[in-house]
Design an enzyme around this catalytic site. Structure first.
Site, PDB file in Angstrom:
ATOM      1  N   CYS A   2      15.260 -15.729  -8.105  1.00 50.47           N
ATOM      2  CA  CYS A   2      16.471 -15.159  -8.689  1.00 50.47           C
ATOM      3  C   CYS A   2      16.406 -15.373 -10.192  1.00 50.47           C
ATOM      4  CB  CYS A   2      17.711 -15.883  -8.170  1.00 50.47           C
ATOM      5  SG  CYS A   2      17.890 -15.793  -6.389  1.00 50.47           S
ATOM      6  N   ARG A  27      13.230 -10.434 -11.269  1.00 50.59           N
ATOM      7  CA  ARG A  27      13.191 -11.624 -10.417  1.00 50.59           C
ATOM      8  C   ARG A  27      14.033 -11.459  -9.148  1.00 50.59           C
ATOM      9  NH1 ARG A  27      11.301 -16.071 -12.869  1.00 50.59           N
ATOM     10  NH2 ARG A  27      12.426 -17.376 -11.401  1.00 50.59           N
ATOM     11  N   TRP A  75      17.948 -12.483  -5.422  1.00 49.39           N
ATOM     12  CA  TRP A  75      16.990 -12.005  -4.424  1.00 49.39           C
ATOM     13  C   TRP A  75      17.257 -12.879  -3.213  1.00 49.39           C
ATOM     14  CZ3 TRP A  75      13.790  -7.983  -4.007  1.00 49.39           C
ATOM     15  CH2 TRP A  75      12.781  -8.035  -3.050  1.00 49.39           C
ATOM     16  N   ASN A  99      18.780 -20.845  -8.580  1.00 50.52           N
ATOM     17  CA  ASN A  99      17.535 -20.184  -8.198  1.00 50.52           C
ATOM     18  C   ASN A  99      16.703 -21.208  -7.452  1.00 50.52           C
ATOM     19  OD1 ASN A  99      15.121 -18.700  -8.086  1.00 50.52           O
ATOM     20  ND2 ASN A  99      14.469 -19.472 -10.080  1.00 50.52           N
ATOM     21  N   GLY A 100      16.282 -20.873  -6.224  1.00 53.18           N
ATOM     22  CA  GLY A 100      15.473 -21.816  -5.447  1.00 53.18           C
ATOM     23  C   GLY A 100      15.920 -21.786  -3.994  1.00 53.18           C
ATOM     24  N   GLU A 482      -8.061  -0.494   2.736  1.00 62.86           N
ATOM     25  CA  GLU A 482      -7.062  -0.923   1.762  1.00 62.86           C
ATOM     26  C   GLU A 482      -7.655  -0.936   0.346  1.00 62.86           C
ATOM     27  OE1 GLU A 482      -4.093  -1.126   1.351  1.00 62.86           O
ATOM     28  OE2 GLU A 482      -3.714  -2.522  -0.265  1.00 62.86           O
ATOM     29  N   LYS A 486      -6.214   1.212  -2.846  1.00 58.36           N
ATOM     30  CA  LYS A 486      -5.818   0.555  -4.098  1.00 58.36           C
ATOM     31  C   LYS A 486      -6.504   1.218  -5.286  1.00 58.36           C
ATOM     32  CE  LYS A 486      -3.236  -1.210  -3.317  1.00 58.36           C
ATOM     33  NZ  LYS A 486      -2.232  -1.619  -2.396  1.00 58.36           N
ATOM     34  N   GLU A 489      -5.121   4.950  -5.915  1.00 58.71           N
ATOM     35  CA  GLU A 489      -3.760   5.165  -6.390  1.00 58.71           C
ATOM     36  C   GLU A 489      -3.574   4.785  -7.855  1.00 58.71           C
ATOM     37  OE1 GLU A 489      -1.604   1.365  -4.171  1.00 58.71           O
ATOM     38  OE2 GLU A 489      -0.350   3.065  -4.692  1.00 58.71           O
ATOM     39  N   HIS A 505     -23.284   9.912  10.462  1.00 58.31           N
ATOM     40  CA  HIS A 505     -22.644  11.058  11.121  1.00 58.31           C
ATOM     41  C   HIS A 505     -22.083  12.042  10.103  1.00 58.31           C
ATOM     42  CE1 HIS A 505     -23.245   9.225  14.993  1.00 58.31           C
ATOM     43  NE2 HIS A 505     -22.783   8.080  14.501  1.00 58.31           N
ATOM     44  N   LYS A 605       7.717   3.218  -6.259  1.00 57.50           N
ATOM     45  CA  LYS A 605       7.568   1.940  -5.551  1.00 57.50           C
ATOM     46  C   LYS A 605       8.122   2.029  -4.134  1.00 57.50           C
ATOM     47  CE  LYS A 605       6.547  -2.345  -4.975  1.00 57.50           C
ATOM     48  NZ  LYS A 605       5.144  -2.542  -4.568  1.00 57.50           N
TER      49      LYS A 605
HETATM   50  O1  M6R Z   1       7.755  -0.588   1.076  1.00 58.02           O
HETATM   51  P1  M6R Z   1       6.702  -0.261   2.099  1.00 58.02           P
HETATM   52  O2  M6R Z   1       5.802  -1.407   2.381  1.00 58.02           O
HETATM   53  O3  M6R Z   1       7.279   0.321   3.348  1.00 58.02           O
HETATM   54  O4  M6R Z   1       5.825   0.873   1.415  1.00 58.02           O
HETATM   55  C1  M6R Z   1       4.806   1.516   2.115  1.00 58.02           C
HETATM   56  C2  M6R Z   1       3.911   2.298   1.181  1.00 58.02           C
HETATM   57  O5  M6R Z   1       4.634   3.274   0.509  1.00 58.02           O
HETATM   58  C3  M6R Z   1       3.217   1.388   0.153  1.00 58.02           C
HETATM   59  O6  M6R Z   1       2.499   0.366   0.775  1.00 58.02           O
HETATM   60  C4  M6R Z   1       2.250   2.205  -0.721  1.00 58.02           C
HETATM   61  O7  M6R Z   1       1.189   2.666   0.052  1.00 58.02           O
HETATM   62  C5  M6R Z   1       1.761   1.373  -1.891  1.00 58.02           C
HETATM   63  N1  M6R Z   1       1.932   2.088  -3.112  1.00 58.02           N
HETATM   64  C6  M6R Z   1       0.323   1.005  -1.807  1.00 58.02           C
HETATM   65  O8  M6R Z   1      -0.077   0.181  -2.850  1.00 58.02           O
END
Ligand code: M6R
Length: 610
Positions: A2, A27, A75, A99-100, A482, A486, A489, A505, A605
């Site tokens: 927080c 935070r 949070w 906070n904590g 994964e 990464k 994106e 294949h 996000k």
């Molecule tokens: O908030 P969520 O974990 O549900 O989000 C899922 C995806 O949108 C998220 O993981 C997205 O693929 C990220 N940008 C990957 O880094």
């Protein structure tokens, strides 16, 4: 996590508090509030939701003219985000922000109830506020009251306190949670982080543990537990606001990767009780889950990739079949769900529209749902039948990193719990893995992080690639998926992940001179098979970055052009440090290309629309 701010001085405190909270919103942002010394008492305004909501409530409060106040951006950890659970928490004598996490809040509540206190919220913080109140009532000494309360508290805290009968003074104390104190030309400040004070001063004190700070607007005093005044050295900031908010890191993504060891400790440690996995959720800790015949893991993007590893680990350890699906497909595919199936939803934000729709689809068919979520009180968390929170703290960068790692850790613990129920592992075997998770995972991830400069040097050689391939087998392949997401994106390099046995294949036709291939080799029983795949691509001219475990590199001749050795860890746990290296690689490629790492093009996000 927080954010705390406090100001006392010659200016009106409200705009200074709001301004400070804006810099701390990273935070936590599920609710916010302020308390201002006003006339003979304290006025409080607090509200669930983003800081803007609080700010608009305060627009109509021109009457709040006091020059001494504290503020908080939350949070949630104890109690869902709500007006009631928002900070500050107050009594008629004081207001307090925190906070904590106070571990013994239930014990404290019991003791306070015997003293006649009642409670309005579910927060650990309200218990702390009432504890300070109890000792202030007893001693009439604001510093002594805080010390006496702190002596009874187990856990972590940073507190800011104002008293109704002490005009213009703020008190602060901390243990294991950050808090700085500063004196500017027009007032004193407390804050969780440096950005909140930078408009006022570049000089600050890092509040020592076991010390209470007293700010009166003109100077700061520090008291030890004998109530003796002591000196603390001042420090200087030479960052700008933007840099400081990222704790000195150039991007949130890097900061969040560096936070992984801490997030993993916070997520794993409380879930291992007496050496065995324990979720603090009644159904999960009994034999409730023994009745499930099949498991479906549903999620999107990185969270779905955590699910893919979850499938491998659950099937390996508990021998229960797991089906992993992309939420946006699951919801329209009319999936076969049997009454004794379990649907697990994984989501960092808990607000992803497709994941939420999949959850509702499963529930509508009477299927039991379990959510693994980072944001407390989010829609997925609220609607699922049970929820396990990952305690990664807020993740700001669009590219998910620390959230993935903690999701993995929960899936491992879940697999172990299930293995006990299914009788596929003995209690001793489960205990041994739990002990290793605690000891080895954060330590190995720390070592992977320490390799960041080396990863950056290697990334330089790959940053101009147009296409890039990730290959591996078994769990290494799960990680490739994964790693590849990464990279795409945030660096906009086209990349694909392949199970190395699949190359022949089709994909191998794409491998020509200089095409980069990242090859993961951390799983011993398929190591030789992966090596064959590496040889195949090298003989077609590929430049291979080998990411392999030390023991396998010692035992086998793994061919490579560049090499990263994964910090040594039990093979079952190798995904943790390995994914950190993959995240660092993607990060450095994007940063070296000069891209906006935290906000890649076309992405948000939290994907709350279909
Ligand atoms: O908030 P969520 O974990 O549900 O989000 C899922 C995806 O949108 C998220 O993981 C997205 O693929 C990220 N940008 C990957 O880094």
């Amino acid at each position: 996590m927080c954010g705390i701010i406090g100001y006392t001085g010659s200016q009106r405190s409200v705009p200074i508090l709001i301004d400070g909270l804006r810099t701390l919103e990273y935070r936590g942002y599920d609710s916010a509030g302020i308390a201002v010394r006003q006339g003979d008492g304290i006025s409080i305004v607090k509200a669930k939701g983003r800081l803007d909501r609080l700010a608009s409530l305060l627009d109509s409060r021109a009457d709040l003219t006091g020059g001494c106040g504290i503020g908080h951006t939350r949070w949630a950890t104890h109690g869902e985000p709500s007006d009631r659970n928002s900070h500050p928490h107050a009594t008629e004598r004081l207001a307090l922000v925190h906070n904590g996490i106070i571990e013994n809040y239930a014990e404290l509540e019991e003791m306070l109830r015997l003293q006649g206190y009642t409670f309005d919220s579910e927060t650990d913080t309200e218990r702390a506020a009432k504890l300070v109140d109890l000792y202030y009532r007893e001693t009439s000494d604001p510093v002594k009251a805080i010390f006496k309360a702190a002596a009874l508290i187990r856990g972590s805290y940073a507190f800011g306190v104002i008293y109704a009968d002490i005009p213009n003074k703020i008190y602060a104390m901390r243990r294991d949670s950050p808090l700085i104190v500063a004196q500017s030309k027009d007032g004193g400040l407390i804050a969780s982080d440096i950005p909140a004070i930078l408009r006022h001063t570049h000089s600050y004190y890092r509040l020592q543990e076991g010390v209470v700070a007293e700010l009166n607007g003109e100077c700061v005093k520090f008291y030890d537990s004998n109530l003796h005044s002591i000196d603390q050295p001042a420090e200087q900031v030479d960052w700008d606001v933007e840099q400081a908010q990222k704790g000195g890191y150039p991007h949130f993504m890097l900061k969040e990767i560096f936070e992984e060891p801490d997030s993993l400790r916070k997520t794993i440690a409380p879930r291992i009780v007496d050496g065995l996995p324990h979720f603090g959720v009644e159904q999960l800790d009994g034999d409730f889950f023994a009745r499930f015949e099949g498991i479906h893991i549903i999620a999107c993007g990185t969270a779905m990739h955590a699910g893919i590893i979850g499938k491998s680990i659950i099937e390996k350890l508990a021998r229960v079949p797991v089906n992993v699906e992309i939420a946006s497909e699951f919801r329209y595919r009319d999936p076969i769900l049997r009454k004794n199936d379990l649907v697990i939803l994984i989501s960092q934000s808990g607000e992803t529209a497709d994941t939420l729709a999949a959850l509702r689809h499963a529930k509508a068919q009477g299927i039991y749902t379990l959510a693994i979520v980072n944001v407390i009180g989010s829609s997925v968390a609220r609607e699922a039948d049970s929820v396990i929170y990952t305690w990664a703290g807020p993740e700001i960068a669009v590219a998910s990193t620390k959230a993935y790692s903690v999701q993995l850790s929960i899936l491992y613990l879940f697999a172990l719990r299930l293995a006990l129920l299914e009788g596929t592992m003995t209690e001793d075997e489960v205990r041994a893995v739990c002990a290793r998770m605690l000891e080895e995972i954060p330590a190995a991830v720390e070592k992977a992080i320490a390799m960041s400069d080396r990863v950056r040097d290697i990334a330089r050689a790959y940053m101009n690639a147009e296409h890039l391939f990730y290959i591996g087998r078994n769990v290494d392949y799960d990680l490739c998926v994964e790693g590849s997401l990464k990279l795409k994106e945030i660096s906009y390099i086209h990349s694909e992940a392949y199970a190395s046995g699949e190359l022949k294949h089709g994909t191998i036709s794409l491998i020509t001179d200089g095409v980069p291939v990242i090859a993961l080799t951390t799983i011993s029983h398929v190591c030789e098979k992966t090596i064959s795949g590496i040889r195949e691509v090298i003989s077609r001219g590929a430049r291979v970055l080998s990411i392999c475990s030390e023991s396998l590199a010692d035992k086998y001749q793994i061919p490579y052009s560049d090499q990263l050795i994964v910090p040594e860890v039990d093979e079952l746990l190798s995904p943790f440090p390995t994914v950190t290296l993959l995240q660092l690689f993607a990060y450095h490629v994007s940063a070296l290309k000069g891209y906006d790492v935290d906000k890649p093009r076309n992405l948000a996000k939290s994907v709350t629309v279909e």
